[in-house]
Scaffold this active site. Structure first.
Site, PDB file in Angstrom:
ATOM      1  N   TYR A   1       0.851  -1.202   0.000  1.00 31.48           N
ATOM      2  CA  TYR A   1       0.000   0.000   0.000  1.00 31.48           C
ATOM      3  C   TYR A   1       0.887   1.253   0.000  1.00 31.48           C
ATOM      4  O   TYR A   1       1.505   1.595   1.007  1.00 31.48           O
ATOM      5  CB  TYR A   1      -0.942   0.031   1.203  1.00 31.48           C
TER       6      TYR A   1
ATOM      7  N   HIS B   1      -0.228 -12.137   1.438  1.00 29.08           N
ATOM      8  CA  HIS B   1      -1.248 -11.294   0.796  1.00 29.08           C
ATOM      9  C   HIS B   1      -1.908 -11.975  -0.408  1.00 29.08           C
ATOM     10  O   HIS B   1      -3.091 -11.802  -0.673  1.00 29.08           O
ATOM     11  CB  HIS B   1      -0.572  -9.979   0.377  1.00 29.08           C
TER      12      HIS B   1
ATOM     13  N   SER C   1     -13.166  -4.973   1.718  1.00 21.26           N
ATOM     14  CA  SER C   1     -14.138  -4.380   0.786  1.00 21.26           C
ATOM     15  C   SER C   1     -15.583  -4.759   1.138  1.00 21.26           C
ATOM     16  O   SER C   1     -16.365  -5.137   0.260  1.00 21.26           O
ATOM     17  CB  SER C   1     -13.821  -4.752  -0.666  1.00 21.26           C
ATOM     18  N   PRO C   2     -15.937  -4.654   2.423  1.00 21.52           N
ATOM     19  CA  PRO C   2     -17.318  -5.001   2.808  1.00 21.52           C
ATOM     20  C   PRO C   2     -18.329  -4.002   2.266  1.00 21.52           C
ATOM     21  O   PRO C   2     -19.532  -4.258   2.293  1.00 21.52           O
ATOM     22  CB  PRO C   2     -17.273  -4.953   4.342  1.00 21.52           C
ATOM     23  N   LEU C   3     -17.811  -2.864   1.767  1.00 19.73           N
ATOM     24  CA  LEU C   3     -18.698  -1.850   1.183  1.00 19.73           C
ATOM     25  C   LEU C   3     -18.621  -1.863  -0.340  1.00 19.73           C
ATOM     26  O   LEU C   3     -19.004  -0.877  -1.001  1.00 19.73           O
ATOM     27  CB  LEU C   3     -18.314  -0.456   1.720  1.00 19.73           C
ATOM     28  N   GLY C   4     -18.103  -2.951  -0.896  1.00 18.81           N
ATOM     29  CA  GLY C   4     -18.019  -3.041  -2.364  1.00 18.81           C
ATOM     30  C   GLY C   4     -17.237  -1.885  -2.954  1.00 18.81           C
ATOM     31  O   GLY C   4     -17.586  -1.369  -4.006  1.00 18.81           O
ATOM     32  N   ARG C   5     -16.165  -1.489  -2.265  1.00 19.84           N
ATOM     33  CA  ARG C   5     -15.306  -0.366  -2.690  1.00 19.84           C
ATOM     34  C   ARG C   5     -16.099   0.939  -2.796  1.00 19.84           C
ATOM     35  O   ARG C   5     -15.838   1.773  -3.646  1.00 19.84           O
ATOM     36  CB  ARG C   5     -14.593  -0.699  -3.993  1.00 19.84           C
ATOM     37  N   GLY C   6     -17.049   1.053  -1.899  1.00 24.97           N
ATOM     38  CA  GLY C   6     -17.822   2.296  -1.811  1.00 24.97           C
ATOM     39  C   GLY C   6     -19.179   2.201  -2.474  1.00 24.97           C
ATOM     40  O   GLY C   6     -20.098   2.934  -2.128  1.00 24.97           O
TER      41      GLY C   6
END
Ligand code: ATR
Length: 331
Positions: free
Chosen positions: A57, A126, A205-210
């Site tokens: 990152y 990773h 990514s539990p928010l689907g990348r926003g």
């Protein structure tokens, strides 16, 4: 704050952690340092103790940022970092995965240095290296545990078979894999394997990348900046797919409106509802969104809500990564 254990490791983390990647790259320009440090401190003040980073990152920038922010405060933090994927330092392009024992050790030493600590709480491979036997990678990580350089071993985006093989060498505390209302492929055999072996799922990514937050109202406000990886590399955000996917988000927004909560909270509540073996690490660069996300702990879904939400994933258009990205997952 609700806490959950990471596998059998004895490490307890807040059910909602913070994915730190976006503070350095992939979602646009890096966040200004003072702002990022402030966010990290406020997150701890609000009860978050689980912070997720990786050597890739920002090519070290993200780990250094955490090192700077948490100097003097590490006793309140569970830090997770990851190694394996290799990048061209000049272009940032991904050039493969190195899970060799030599690289396990080399990467760990570098991460410890950048973080400014003597022990990483949770260290993940990773991505699985197809050229190295998983037993060899995990064998070296087990040595790092014995030497006190890492507290627990994790895998990311590994197949059920790889998880079983790895766990036979050393207990795996956590599998970190994408999991959300729109990404449920692990439910078939990966998640059941984790449950059987007592391994926690760290849902990234539990928010689907926003997308699942409802912040994109139409195709015209999809991310388009050159430094945002959703612009070109995320199939679900591409014209042709996004129109249909945003209609599905409409169903999440509807449920949220009925309950008096936010779509992001419904999305996170759905993930956390799966049981004590699941924690989530939504990423955000903004305090207001962090606060919203923590509000998911007060959002209670009904059976009816869940039944409606469970219908969505099968209708999503587009893979969760580009073909190159997909080739590196579930190995
Ligand atoms: P990742 O694991 O890659 O971080 P994610 O957690 O599914 O993916 O989603 C991260 C994205 O959701 C980020 O673009 C983040 O944007 P901000 O930095 O602007 O917050 C966005 N996001 C996170 N929480 C949000 C919220 N409550 N409302 C709107 N957007 C949010």
């Amino acid at each position: 704050m609700l806490s959950r254990n990471l596998g059998q490791s004895g490490i307890s983390v807040s059910a909602i952690g913070l994915g730190c990647m976006g503070l350095s790259e992939f979602y646009g320009e890096p966040t200004q340092e003072s702002e990022a440090i402030n966010l990290l401190h406020r997150a701890v003040d609000l009860g978050i103790n689980h912070f997720d980073t990786a050597e890739i990152y920002g090519q070290g920038h993200n780990e250094q940022l955490l090192g700077k922010a948490f100097a003097g405060r590490w006793d309140q933090i569970v830090v997770a970092t990851k190694f394996g994927p290799q990048r061209d330092p000049a272009t940032g392009a991904f050039v493969g995965v190195d899970g060799s024992p030599a690289n396990v050790r080399k990467s760990c030493e570098k991460s410890l240095k950048r973080l400014g600590i003597e022990k990483i709480d949770l260290y993940y491979l990773h991505r699985v290296d197809p050229a190295t036997q998983i037993e060899d990678t995990i064998g070296e990580m087990a040595k790092l545990v014995q030497e006190g350089k890492i507290g627990a071993v994790g895998l990311s985006e590994a197949s059920a078979r790889t998880i079983e093989r790895a766990h036979a060498v050393h207990p795996i505390a956590a599998l970190q894999t994408e999991y959300s209302l729109f990404s449920r492929d692990i439910e078939k055999d990966i998640l059941p394997t984790c449950v059987e072996l007592g391994i926690s799922l760290v849902a990234y990514s539990p928010l689907g990348r926003g997308m699942l937050t409802g912040r994109y109202a139409s195709t015209s406000d999809r991310p388009t900046s050159a430094t945002d990886f959703r612009t070109h590399m995320q199939p679900r955000f591409q014209p042709g797919n996004i129109e249909s996917n945003l209609k599905l988000v409409g169903a999440i927004k509807e449920i949220a409106a009925q309950k008096g909560c936010m779509a992001a909270q419904v999305a996170l509540a759905w993930v956390l509802d799966h049981g004590d073996h699941v924690v989530a690490i939504p990423g955000t660069t903004k305090l207001v969104n962090l606060q919203t996300n923590l509000g998911a702990l007060d959002c209670r879904l009904t059976e009816g809500n869940r039944a409606k939400l469970n219908e969505l994933a099968d209708q999503v258009l587009g893979d969760r990564y580009s073909p190159e990205g997909m080739a590196a997952v579930n190995q």
